[in-house]
Design an enzyme around this catalytic site. Structure first.
Site, PDB file in Angstrom:
ATOM      1  N   VAL A   1     -35.122 -18.683 -29.030  1.00  0.00           N
ATOM      2  CA  VAL A   1     -35.562 -19.773 -28.155  1.00  0.00           C
ATOM      3  C   VAL A   1     -35.975 -19.224 -26.793  1.00  0.00           C
ATOM      4  O   VAL A   1     -37.056 -19.537 -26.277  1.00  0.00           O
ATOM      5  CB  VAL A   1     -34.451 -20.823 -27.998  1.00  0.00           C
ATOM      6  CG1 VAL A   1     -34.814 -21.837 -26.910  1.00  0.00           C
ATOM      7  CG2 VAL A   1     -34.219 -21.543 -29.322  1.00  0.00           C
ATOM      8  N   TYR A   2     -35.119 -18.405 -26.212  1.00  0.00           N
ATOM      9  CA  TYR A   2     -35.407 -17.831 -24.883  1.00  0.00           C
ATOM     10  C   TYR A   2     -36.725 -17.059 -24.898  1.00  0.00           C
ATOM     11  O   TYR A   2     -37.582 -17.237 -24.025  1.00  0.00           O
ATOM     12  CB  TYR A   2     -34.255 -16.914 -24.480  1.00  0.00           C
ATOM     13  CG  TYR A   2     -34.396 -16.273 -23.113  1.00  0.00           C
ATOM     14  CD1 TYR A   2     -34.269 -17.030 -21.961  1.00  0.00           C
ATOM     15  CD2 TYR A   2     -34.639 -14.902 -22.990  1.00  0.00           C
ATOM     16  CE1 TYR A   2     -34.389 -16.439 -20.707  1.00  0.00           C
ATOM     17  CE2 TYR A   2     -34.752 -14.306 -21.747  1.00  0.00           C
ATOM     18  CZ  TYR A   2     -34.634 -15.079 -20.607  1.00  0.00           C
ATOM     19  OH  TYR A   2     -34.747 -14.495 -19.373  1.00  0.00           O
ATOM     20  N   GLY A   3     -36.913 -16.220 -25.904  1.00  0.00           N
ATOM     21  CA  GLY A   3     -38.130 -15.428 -26.000  1.00  0.00           C
ATOM     22  C   GLY A   3     -39.358 -16.287 -26.215  1.00  0.00           C
ATOM     23  O   GLY A   3     -40.426 -16.015 -25.653  1.00  0.00           O
ATOM     24  N   SER A   4     -39.230 -17.343 -27.019  1.00  0.00           N
ATOM     25  CA  SER A   4     -40.390 -18.186 -27.291  1.00  0.00           C
ATOM     26  C   SER A   4     -40.837 -18.939 -26.042  1.00  0.00           C
ATOM     27  O   SER A   4     -42.038 -19.129 -25.817  1.00  0.00           O
ATOM     28  CB  SER A   4     -40.074 -19.171 -28.423  1.00  0.00           C
ATOM     29  OG  SER A   4     -39.129 -20.151 -28.021  1.00  0.00           O
TER      30      SER A   4
ATOM     31  N   LYS B   1     -40.480 -17.881 -22.917  1.00  0.00           N
ATOM     32  CA  LYS B   1     -41.116 -16.910 -22.031  1.00  0.00           C
ATOM     33  C   LYS B   1     -42.462 -16.431 -22.574  1.00  0.00           C
ATOM     34  O   LYS B   1     -43.386 -16.146 -21.805  1.00  0.00           O
ATOM     35  CB  LYS B   1     -40.176 -15.719 -21.812  1.00  0.00           C
ATOM     36  CG  LYS B   1     -38.921 -16.058 -21.026  1.00  0.00           C
ATOM     37  CD  LYS B   1     -39.242 -16.439 -19.588  1.00  0.00           C
ATOM     38  CE  LYS B   1     -38.004 -16.578 -18.741  1.00  0.00           C
ATOM     39  NZ  LYS B   1     -38.304 -16.876 -17.324  1.00  0.00           N
TER      40      LYS B   1
END
Length: 253
Positions: free
Chosen positions: A155-158, A160
């Site tokens: 989730v965090y990577g998506s 960003k």
């Protein structure tokens, strides 16, 4: 005399951590800073630090998940400081976590403070930058999106990566307006990371050992100074790029 004298920057999430470090670095080069964020006490502390070194700054209360707050923050920056030359999209409310634990409402909140807020702030600043003959936008993303082991960072990577895609599109569309748009992917000692390192010493030691330069970056001297370069004339032909400021830990490309 600073290399950016006369410039004005709006920095979101500038009340602490990386945002504050970038604000201080830019202020030392003559940039007037609109210190934006949700917590007034933190904003006032950053403003005081900037004024203590002879800089100019104003606190701007802004929740980036709110479209009206963003419009008001840009309008106040222009009214009180004379324009906008630099925009730093640093504020974002998104935490790592496993996909099966992801909550839809939290994902939507993260999207609102990430890609949607980034689009709104860039769009609101565009006409003011164009009117001044150009400008520079810096969006803070993450190397977590390109980790070989992406567990816990989906989730965090998506979120960003959405910001990184907007960076590239804006660079292409606004290049004719002399507006440069770049992303930086930092590792720096934010309050959150500091807390985690202090409370998880063994994991923290492994984390630091994975950084070729052997240390976590400093928000001002490692991240802020790099941003000074990125928004200055010394990098006037650089746009649409992602710069990893992580001591060599990530593997881009």
């Amino acid at each position: 005399m600073g290399i950016l004298d006369g410039k004005v920057a709006l920095i979101t999430g500038a009340g602490q951590g990386i945002g504050r470090g970038i604000a201080l670095a830019l202020a030392k080069e003559g940039v007037a800073i609109a210190v934006a964020g949700r917590t007034e006490a933190k904003l006032d502390k950053t403003v005081a630090k900037i004024e203590a070194i002879g800089g100019t700054a104003i606190p701007v209360r802004c929740d980036v998940s709110n479209a009206q707050d963003i419009e008001a923050a840009v309008a106040r920056t222009v009214a009180e400081l004379g324009g906008v030359d630099v925009l730093v999209n640093n504020a974002n409310d998104c935490k790592p976590g496993m996909l099966l634990d992801a909550d839809d409402a939290e994902f939507e909140k993260s999207f609102a403070t990430g890609p949607l807020a980034t689009l709104r702030t860039m769009r609101a600043c565009h006409p003011h930058m164009k009117a001044r003959g150009g400008g520079s936008i810096i969006n803070l993303v993450t190397s977590a999106a390109v980790r070989w082991d992406a567990s816990n960072y989906g989730v965090y990577g998506s979120i960003k990566e959405g910001m990184r895609s907007l960076t590239r599109a804006a660079a292409c569309e606004w290049g004719p307006d002399n507006i440069r748009v770049n992303s930086v992917a930092p590792h720096a000692l934010s309050p959150g990371l500091k807390w985690w390192m202090e409370n998880n010493p063994e994991e923290a030691a492994e984390f630091v050992a994975s950084i070729p330069m052997g240390r976590v970056g400093d928000p001002e001297t490692d991240i802020g100074r790099a941003v000074v370069f990125l928004v200055s004339e010394d990098s006037r032909y650089l746009t649409g790029a992602t710069i990893p400021l992580d001591g060599g830990q990530s593997r881009w490309g």
